[in-house]
Design an enzyme around this catalytic site. Sequence first.
Site, PDB file in Angstrom:
ATOM      1  N   HIS A 259       0.858  -1.185   0.000  1.00 28.14           N
ATOM      2  CA  HIS A 259       0.000   0.000   0.000  1.00 28.14           C
ATOM      3  C   HIS A 259       0.894   1.235   0.000  1.00 28.14           C
ATOM      4  O   HIS A 259       1.885   1.291   0.735  1.00 28.14           O
ATOM      5  CB  HIS A 259      -0.896  -0.013   1.244  1.00 28.14           C
ATOM      6  N   ARG A 282      -6.945  10.131  -0.026  1.00 29.86           N
ATOM      7  CA  ARG A 282      -6.662  10.600  -1.377  1.00 29.86           C
ATOM      8  C   ARG A 282      -7.940  10.670  -2.203  1.00 29.86           C
ATOM      9  O   ARG A 282      -8.115  11.582  -3.023  1.00 29.86           O
ATOM     10  CB  ARG A 282      -5.640   9.677  -2.040  1.00 29.86           C
TER      11      ARG A 282
END
Length: 485
Positions: A259, A282
């Site tokens: 990740h 995000r």
Amino acid sequence: MSTCTLHPPPIQPTPQSHVLVIGSGLAGLSAATNLTSQNIPVILLDRAPKPGGNSIKASSGINGSPTRFQPGPDGEFYNDTVKSAGVVFSGSTLKERELRESLIATVTRGSKDAVDWLVDEVGVDLSQVAQLGGHSFPRTHRGGKSGKPPGASIVGALLEGLDGSSLFELRTNCCVTRVLKEAEEIVGVEYVAGDEKHILRGPVVFASGGFAGDVRGMVSEYRPDLAGLPSTNEARGGSQSLLEGVGAKLVDMDQIQVHPTGFLDGKDESATVKFLAAEALRGEGGILLLGDGKRFVNEMETREHVTDVITGSATTVEGELRQWDVTLLLDEGAAAALDSHMQFYLWKGLMRKTTMGDLGQAVTDTVQGYADVVSGRKKDEFGRAAFGNWMLSEVQPESVAYVGKVTPVLHFTMGGVIFNSHSQVLDGQGEPIPGLWAAGEVTGGLHGQNRLAGSSLLECAVFGRIAGNEAAAFYQQHYLFGSNA
């Protein structure tokens, strides 16, 4: 490879047969819920001291399409999943691809029912929808901004429902050490609790998760090139080898997801286990900056792509761990859309509230350029087209920002036991092993080389429920009316 310590006391059989569920994350709880709803007795074993697995930490949401909460049409979920699976999918043999296609079709087509079930029957709020990396449309569901993160909400609600059932028993601190097989059928498990060894009889659903935290063990075995990376998982081995021991075939074991954003805690940068900086940060508008204050990537690309760009562009952080220096930045609009997340991150000191003036001219210029993209004044040089709830348009020295340091982290294992759309575990000839099902991260073949954000909770709900239904039918036939009763 088991991380459990074996003890010598004699086995103590238990006379009554149950369906045995191994693992108390969303996959195991979904299976147990469907079993008890059909009056099937369940014993759920988990090696951890508390239930919930990694599912309880899931923070970005659960995918679903189409659902009542989506803002528009979405016919691309299947195609996005195939694209995310990459060369592992495209390079498969015809037979392998047919199985992968059936798994992807099952999870994407079953996503609406999974969300409906969690909302209508389990009682979870999933009314907010965001677009995350690798997705063509918004389809990742979570609750309102002031509620709990989706993993905690879902796991808590399912546990509460099961706690009220006389058919359900949860046993923690129990490490399964052997799967029992008789006449080609799985008939139970052996497990260790404290200093005692026990046997339980019955068909078995494995929902025991992956091995991304077992850096010195299984990760090093299958991906030695990832040694030295921190992880979002505790250091526990997976159950895949136990299942391989009873004939299960493994696939994609070298496909381990890194990740792109785990928090670098300034109080302990050397910690091997990191808090995840949720992809929703995000998705709601957050951006990534290098040490010079510049953007360098489309933050809405797949996890694999963003990670690759970080490791090729960012400077490294000194220390024994392999870590990179990247800043995650949100404006007030993006932060407000994730209020419960942000309150936790701020409380833990993983993010801080500041102003653009304090961050300096280089960051200010970058953020103004991004704000111009969001407002439509120019196109994004990195191709980003979705901006969540970013609101900042004209950047001033007093404009508020939220920032935190992040680095790539081991997060998820795409490989595991081969299974089919009925959650049946398959042997080396592609045949189901009677009495054995699996769901969640212990399985392989669904995600290929990359998992889309929001599809972990989804696969747990979809295949966990399927496993529960299939195990219920098997139990009713073989244990209530068959010779094993």
